[in-house]
Design a protein around this motif. Structure first.
Motif, mmCIF file in Angstrom:
data_model
loop_
_atom_site.group_PDB
_atom_site.id
_atom_site.type_symbol
_atom_site.label_atom_id
_atom_site.label_comp_id
_atom_site.label_asym_id
_atom_site.label_seq_id
_atom_site.Cartn_x
_atom_site.Cartn_y
_atom_site.Cartn_z
ATOM 1 N N PHE A 6 -13.594 -24.319 -8.674
ATOM 2 C CA PHE A 6 -13.752 -23.764 -7.323
ATOM 3 C C PHE A 6 -15.220 -23.457 -6.999
ATOM 4 N N GLY A 10 -14.540 -26.279 -2.190
ATOM 5 C CA GLY A 10 -14.552 -25.120 -1.322
ATOM 6 C C GLY A 10 -15.974 -24.616 -1.145
ATOM 7 N N PRO A 11 -16.213 -23.611 -0.361
ATOM 8 C CA PRO A 11 -15.186 -22.763 0.232
ATOM 9 C C PRO A 11 -14.469 -23.410 1.420
ATOM 10 N N ILE A 12 -13.321 -22.816 1.755
ATOM 11 C CA ILE A 12 -12.698 -23.099 3.050
ATOM 12 C C ILE A 12 -13.561 -22.385 4.081
ATOM 13 N N MET A 13 -14.029 -23.121 5.056
ATOM 14 C CA MET A 13 -15.046 -22.534 5.933
ATOM 15 C C MET A 13 -15.041 -23.167 7.323
ATOM 16 N N ILE A 14 -15.666 -22.472 8.256
ATOM 17 C CA ILE A 14 -15.930 -23.030 9.572
ATOM 18 C C ILE A 14 -17.240 -23.808 9.479
ATOM 19 N N GLY A 15 -17.248 -25.056 9.994
ATOM 20 C CA GLY A 15 -18.422 -25.906 9.898
ATOM 21 C C GLY A 15 -19.552 -25.395 10.769
ATOM 22 N N GLU A 75 -11.705 -18.537 12.223
ATOM 23 C CA GLU A 75 -12.013 -19.366 13.394
ATOM 24 C C GLU A 75 -12.610 -18.576 14.556
ATOM 25 N N ARG A 78 -16.533 -18.884 15.882
ATOM 26 C CA ARG A 78 -17.043 -19.636 17.035
ATOM 27 C C ARG A 78 -17.294 -18.738 18.244
ATOM 28 N N VAL B 40 -5.472 -24.567 -4.790
ATOM 29 C CA VAL B 40 -5.636 -25.986 -4.462
ATOM 30 C C VAL B 40 -4.785 -26.339 -3.246
ATOM 31 N N GLN B 42 -3.773 -24.418 -0.854
ATOM 32 C CA GLN B 42 -4.348 -23.840 0.359
ATOM 33 C C GLN B 42 -5.466 -24.745 0.903
ATOM 34 N N MET B 43 -6.273 -25.273 -0.010
ATOM 35 C CA MET B 43 -7.355 -26.173 0.416
ATOM 36 C C MET B 43 -6.790 -27.485 0.947
ATOM 37 N N VAL B 45 -4.004 -27.932 2.488
ATOM 38 C CA VAL B 45 -3.458 -27.686 3.831
ATOM 39 C C VAL B 45 -4.588 -27.722 4.864
ATOM 40 N N VAL B 46 -5.700 -27.051 4.549
ATOM 41 C CA VAL B 46 -6.845 -27.046 5.473
ATOM 42 C C VAL B 46 -7.409 -28.458 5.623
ATOM 43 N N GLY B 106 -15.094 -26.417 13.451
ATOM 44 C CA GLY B 106 -13.692 -26.267 13.061
ATOM 45 C C GLY B 106 -13.617 -25.878 11.590
ATOM 46 N N ARG B 107 -12.385 -25.675 11.118
ATOM 47 C CA ARG B 107 -12.215 -25.226 9.735
ATOM 48 C C ARG B 107 -12.046 -26.419 8.804
ATOM 49 N N ILE B 108 -12.848 -26.442 7.742
ATOM 50 C CA ILE B 108 -12.824 -27.538 6.767
ATOM 51 C C ILE B 108 -12.927 -26.954 5.352
ATOM 52 N N VAL B 109 -12.825 -27.853 4.364
ATOM 53 C CA VAL B 109 -13.086 -27.461 2.982
ATOM 54 C C VAL B 109 -14.340 -28.192 2.519
ATOM 55 N N ALA B 110 -15.366 -27.484 2.118
ATOM 56 C CA ALA B 110 -16.544 -28.121 1.551
ATOM 57 C C ALA B 110 -16.134 -28.771 0.237
#
Lengths: 229, 288
Positions: A6, A10-15, A75, A78, B40, B42-43, B45-46, B106-110
């Protein structure tokens, strides 16, 4: 060397940028926490690449979102500007040169509703990872992973030892510490990184130590997504 | 950690790369398999949402420079006009969608970075749409990609500012190639052959974003990157091997990155960023 998958995924993030958006939101959130969650006005000094590209990367929105205690995945990031207006948070961005620091560095000068001021400087060092390097003039290295204590106290023998004893009695290990003294007001500041979470009354107990002027406890920054989102 | 030792351990324990990742998380961080798989999932799904978001309706970037291409390409593809097969064309559409979603805040996973966030999801979900896999197989493939990323991070870099675009989209393509090989039942050794081929084919790619933004050329490089990944995976699955082993390709990528001038490492001071059209777009956003 990365220790976890991890660190890579990730992270899960807003671009759009892990360093300029997700990292900026994290730094804003740290500044929010370090100022005790009370932000009325923020002067936000931007350095290097942050100063050059903050509008295009949404760095400005992300920093304000962080100051509103939002996480990088939220979100609402924004709409941070209108959210700030709703909540009565005022801010201004000041591109500047902060000297010999990381290219993605920001300095917050925060005024609370009660008039208290705090200053926090930190950098976004890649992949969304951040490090706070200065808190109220004290050099630190805070990554948000472990709890930290910050004290301001009389520059006299025994104060630091009393704090260390208190931690020892509670079986709390010290990972890192820095002491800084100021000749003008005979006061010193101390930054302590501790390994484990501490009990609720720790700060109030430290406050009772003779010579203590101020104590701040900062818990690790939690930003996991809720299970349903 | 390097590919040679990883392949050897997988062989001895008779496990896949994904299973190895689960064991490593347990050994190094004390995380249970369920905890790891929850994160994993959760990622995933995003990722899946972002891969579809810009196909349903055109999405514009915050700067206004880019957008709408994922939608345009998907319409063309749905009309059956694509000159590519179903998997490859779908992968390009997904890659564009994730990257446009990223540019639109928008929401993404790096994975590994936001700039390269379209490649792995595009590879995984184009395979999922054209084949039948369980969710657990997709999770395992995601984990396999993570192992490849960890090795690259240790011996080279995943940051465009350090290693150029080869470090971001190149690494993402290697990770995606390995994930696809695992999904299709290839061995860990084949996963790394695919990764090596992907890195070789993207070696030297510079990071030269117009106006310093994660848009031009990043969005289309994600589309190109996933094609490289699928191509490399297809070669490896056929039994083609990389003459240069994976660890050597990573070492080469590191040296190439170090030799790259700063102008070509995410500073927007060279390459496409400083072409006449690139400079004109920069002025449009920031003023002269």
């Amino acid at each position: 060397m990365p220790n976890s998958i991890f660190d890579i995924m990730g992270p899960i993030m807003i671009g759009p940028s892990s360093s300029h958006t997700a990292g900026a939101a994290r730094l804003g959130k740290m500044a929010y926490k370090l100022s005790g969650g009370d932000v009325a006005q923020a002067d936000i000094y931007l350095h290097g690449s942050f100063a050059a590209t903050y509008r295009g990367h949404g760095t400005d929105k992300a920093l304000v979102a962080g100051l509103l205690n939002l996480s990088p995945w939220d979100e609402r990031l924004r709409d941070a500007f209108s959210l700030a207006e709703e909540r009565g948070l005022s801010y201004r961005f000041i591109p500047t040169d902060l000297g010999d620091v990381h290219p993605n560095t920001v300095r917050f000068v925060i005024t609370g509703h009660n008039g208290d001021q705090s200053e926090i400087m930190g950098s976004s060092i890649g992949g969304g990872q951040v490090v706070v390097s200065e808190i109220d003039g004290l050099r630190v290295r805070f990554t948000g992973e472990r709890p930290i204590l910050i004290t301001r106290h009389a520059d006299t023998p025994g104060v630091i030892s009393a704090i260390a004893t208190l931690l020892y009695e509670r079986n709390i290990n010290i990972g890192n510490m820095t002491v800084n003294r100021s000749r003008q007001d005979h006061a010193a500041s101390m930054y302590i990184e501790i390994d484990s979470l501490c009990q609720e009354d720790l700060t109030s107990r430290i406050r009772q130590i003779p010579g203590i002027l101020r104590v701040k406890l900062l818990l690790p920054i939690e930003e996991r997504l809720p299970a349903q989102f | 950690m390097d590919a040679i030792t990883v392949i050897e351990r997988c062989r001895q324990e008779e496990i896949s790369l994904g299973e190895l990742a689960l064991r490593l998380e347990g050994e190094q961080n004390g995380a249970s398999p369920d905890e790891v798989l929850d994160r994993v999932e959760q990622m995933l799904v995003v990722m899946e949402r972002a891969a579809h978001e810009a196909l349903a309706k055109p999405v514009r970037s915050v700067s206004g420079l880019t957008g709408g291409d994922a939608y345009r390409y998907d319409q063309y593809r749905k009309e059956g006009r694509s000159i590519l097969g179903e998997a490859a064309s779908m992968a390009m559409a997904f890659a564009l969608s994730s990257s446009e979603t990223n540019a639109a805040m928008g929401r993404i996973v790096a994975c590994p970075t936001a700039g390269s966030c379209g490649i792995l999801p595009a590879a995984l979900f184009s395979m999922a749409h054209t084949h039948t896999f369980s969710r657990r197989q997709l999770q395992d493939a995601f984990l396999a990609a993570g192992v490849v990323g960890m090795i690259i991070d240790e011996h080279a870099s995943l940051a465009g500012a350090q290693g150029g675009c080869q470090a971001e989209c190149g690494s993402a393509a290697a990770m995606a190639a390995a994930a696809v090989v695992q999904l299709m039942g290839g061995s860990p050794a084949q996963c790394f052959h695919a990764g090596a081929i992907a890195i070789k084919n993207m070696l030297g790619l510079v990071c030269d974003p117009v106006a310093g933004l994660v848009e031009i050329p990043c969005i289309k490089r994600n589309a190109g990157g996933v094609l490289q990944a699928l191509g490399a995976a297809d070669l490896a699955l056929s039994g083609v091997e990389s003459y240069i082993p994976f660890d050597d390709t990573v070492e080469a990528m590191n040296r190439v990155g170090n030799a790259m001038p700063a102008a070509l490492r995410e500073t927007a001071l060279g390459g496409l960023a400083t072409t006449a059209s690139g400079k004109e777009m920069r002025e449009r956003i920031y003023g002269a």
